[in-house]
Design an enzyme around this catalytic site. Sequence first.
Site, mmCIF file in Angstrom:
data_model
loop_
_atom_site.group_PDB
_atom_site.id
_atom_site.type_symbol
_atom_site.label_atom_id
_atom_site.label_comp_id
_atom_site.label_asym_id
_atom_site.label_seq_id
_atom_site.Cartn_x
_atom_site.Cartn_y
_atom_site.Cartn_z
ATOM 1 N N TYR A 118 0.870 -1.167 0.000
ATOM 2 C CA TYR A 118 0.000 0.000 0.000
ATOM 3 C C TYR A 118 0.909 1.220 0.000
ATOM 4 O O TYR A 118 1.533 1.541 1.013
ATOM 5 C CB TYR A 118 -0.921 0.000 1.219
ATOM 6 C CG TYR A 118 -2.026 -1.018 1.134
ATOM 7 C CD1 TYR A 118 -3.281 -0.657 0.651
ATOM 8 C CD2 TYR A 118 -1.814 -2.338 1.512
ATOM 9 C CE1 TYR A 118 -4.305 -1.596 0.554
ATOM 10 C CE2 TYR A 118 -2.831 -3.284 1.417
ATOM 11 C CZ TYR A 118 -4.072 -2.906 0.939
ATOM 12 O OH TYR A 118 -5.073 -3.838 0.841
ATOM 13 N N CYS A 119 1.025 1.869 -1.141
ATOM 14 C CA CYS A 119 1.892 3.032 -1.323
ATOM 15 C C CYS A 119 1.021 4.270 -1.114
ATOM 16 O O CYS A 119 0.175 4.592 -1.949
ATOM 17 C CB CYS A 119 2.484 2.988 -2.729
ATOM 18 S SG CYS A 119 3.711 4.239 -3.042
ATOM 19 N N ILE A 120 1.223 4.952 0.011
ATOM 20 C CA ILE A 120 0.279 5.963 0.482
ATOM 21 C C ILE A 120 0.946 7.339 0.573
ATOM 22 O O ILE A 120 2.090 7.463 0.999
ATOM 23 C CB ILE A 120 -0.273 5.552 1.864
ATOM 24 C CG1 ILE A 120 -0.860 4.130 1.824
ATOM 25 C CG2 ILE A 120 -1.293 6.557 2.363
ATOM 26 C CD1 ILE A 120 -2.032 3.944 0.880
#
Length: 143
Positions: free
Chosen positions: A115-117
Site C-alpha cells: 500500500y503506497c500511500i
Amino acid sequence: MKPSREELKKRLTPLQYDVTQEEGTEPPFRNEYWDEKREGLYVDIVSGEPLFSSRDKYDSGTGWPSFTRPVDPQGIVERVDRKLFTTRTEVRSRNGDSHLGHVFPDGPQPTGLRYCINSAALRFVPVEDLEQQGYGHLLHLFQ
C-alpha cells in the site's frame, strides 16, 4: 458526513487538498512520513478514520509510506485507476472518500501487497496519544 469542498480548502494545506480531493501525488522522499519510525496509527487527514498501523509499515525504497495491510480492510475502498497509460488499483478511505494512494502486488509477506500511500493524506497519531485522541480501542495492535 464529509465536509464541503470549501471547508476542506480552509482546513487542509494546498498539498493535502490536491492529494486527497484531486487525486494528486506528493513527491517521493520529500514528504512527512516516508521515513517515520515511531509506533503509532496513521489516520485519514479528512475524516480521522484509522487506516494503517506502524506495525505494518516497511521501507519499500519508493520514498512514500508503504504498508502491507490496512488496519481494517473494510475501512478502505479500492478502485481501478487507468490514468497515466497504465492500470493501477487506487486506494481511498471509506468514510472520508480521500484519495490515499495505490496498492501493488509486489509487497513482502505475509500479504504480498504494498500500500503506497501519500503522507499528505495521513495524520500520524503516536501510540502514547491513542487513548487521548479517541483511538484507545486500537491499542491492542501495539501489544
